[in-house]
Design a protein around this motif. Sequence first.
Motif, PDB file in Angstrom:
ATOM      1  N   VAL A   1       0.772  -1.236   0.329  1.00  0.00           N
ATOM      2  CA  VAL A   1      -0.187  -0.286   0.169  1.00  0.00           C
ATOM      3  C   VAL A   1       0.656   0.793  -0.202  1.00  0.00           C
ATOM      4  CG1 VAL A   1      -1.449   1.209   1.460  1.00  0.00           C
ATOM      5  CG2 VAL A   1      -2.394  -1.047   1.067  1.00  0.00           C
ATOM      6  N   LEU A   2       1.928   1.213   0.726  1.00  0.00           N
ATOM      7  CA  LEU A   2       2.333   2.034   0.932  1.00  0.00           C
ATOM      8  C   LEU A   2       2.968   2.632  -0.042  1.00  0.00           C
ATOM      9  CD1 LEU A   2       3.538   2.140   5.315  1.00  0.00           C
ATOM     10  CD2 LEU A   2       2.126   3.560   2.974  1.00  0.00           C
ATOM     11  N   ALA A   3       3.887   1.544  -0.715  1.00  0.00           N
ATOM     12  CA  ALA A   3       4.671   1.186  -1.932  1.00  0.00           C
ATOM     13  C   ALA A   3       4.426   2.076  -3.258  1.00  0.00           C
ATOM     14  CB  ALA A   3       5.052   0.331  -2.850  1.00  0.00           C
TER      15      ALA A   3
ATOM     16  N   TYR B   1       6.793   2.293  -7.209  1.00  0.00           N
ATOM     17  CA  TYR B   1       5.702   1.189  -7.996  1.00  0.00           C
ATOM     18  C   TYR B   1       5.981  -0.103  -7.892  1.00  0.00           C
ATOM     19  CZ  TYR B   1       3.848  -2.283 -10.951  1.00  0.00           C
ATOM     20  OH  TYR B   1       3.588  -3.543 -12.171  1.00  0.00           O
ATOM     21  N   VAL B   2       5.060  -0.834  -7.288  1.00  0.00           N
ATOM     22  CA  VAL B   2       6.251  -2.700  -6.435  1.00  0.00           C
ATOM     23  C   VAL B   2       5.977  -3.389  -7.789  1.00  0.00           C
ATOM     24  CG1 VAL B   2       5.504  -4.496  -5.158  1.00  0.00           C
ATOM     25  CG2 VAL B   2       5.247  -2.080  -3.802  1.00  0.00           C
ATOM     26  N   LYS B   3       6.725  -4.246  -8.255  1.00  0.00           N
ATOM     27  CA  LYS B   3       6.760  -5.222  -9.184  1.00  0.00           C
ATOM     28  C   LYS B   3       5.444  -6.055  -9.179  1.00  0.00           C
ATOM     29  CE  LYS B   3      11.366  -3.988 -10.620  1.00  0.00           C
ATOM     30  NZ  LYS B   3      12.508  -4.445 -11.515  1.00  0.00           N
ATOM     31  N   GLN B   4       4.768  -6.794  -9.878  1.00  0.00           N
ATOM     32  CA  GLN B   4       4.043  -7.630  -9.537  1.00  0.00           C
ATOM     33  C   GLN B   4       4.933  -8.654  -9.439  1.00  0.00           C
ATOM     34  OE1 GLN B   4       0.171  -7.591  -9.835  1.00  0.00           O
ATOM     35  NE2 GLN B   4       0.430  -9.672  -9.250  1.00  0.00           N
TER      36      GLN B   4
END
Length: 194
Positions: free
Chosen positions: A18-20, A25-28
């Motif tokens: 959530v924070l990222a 962007y957090v990689k899938q």
Amino acid sequence: MNAYTWAAKLAVGMTAVVLAGCHHYVKQEDYDATIAELRANDASLRSDLNGLKSELDSRFAGYDAKISQLQGRVRVDLAAHFDTAQSVLRDQDKAALDEFASVIKEHHPDVVVTVEGFTDPAGSAAYNQKLGQKRADAVRDYLVQNGGLDASKIRAVSYGKAKNRQVVPGATGAQGEPNRRVALVIDHAPAGAG
């Protein structure tokens, strides 16, 4: 990894996602890898606990004990270990505790055991709280001194005459014998945890 650790890691992982999302962007594939690791750890925990419960079921078949598994724990209820107003272990109950210590020591040395002491409802709440603690301490001491279990992994607590913990609600004397007991609650703690 116990259920609390697993839940904490999941919460941290979800919070990080959530924070990222707010900043980066957090990689899938990173997210999927974290979830896969948590699921693998959960499966390992369940397997360890299933094995422990199965071992205890087979070894305790001849004793007056109830073994149950719930939310990352295995619970062993040993009925009627204590006479009224007493905290001394009876000789006939020591064999079951020896068997329990043997299983833990030989096959599951990384678990944490909480010895829960209970009383019947006769007497004051304060008296019963102390008596329940003496019973839990007596069993803890026996498991450490006679069973060879690691003292740092055996805890003792009292529930005294808590109504929601009585096997036979309100019963005292001979009928209340099932209330005067200890329960051994086993939490999985993998090597290196603590």
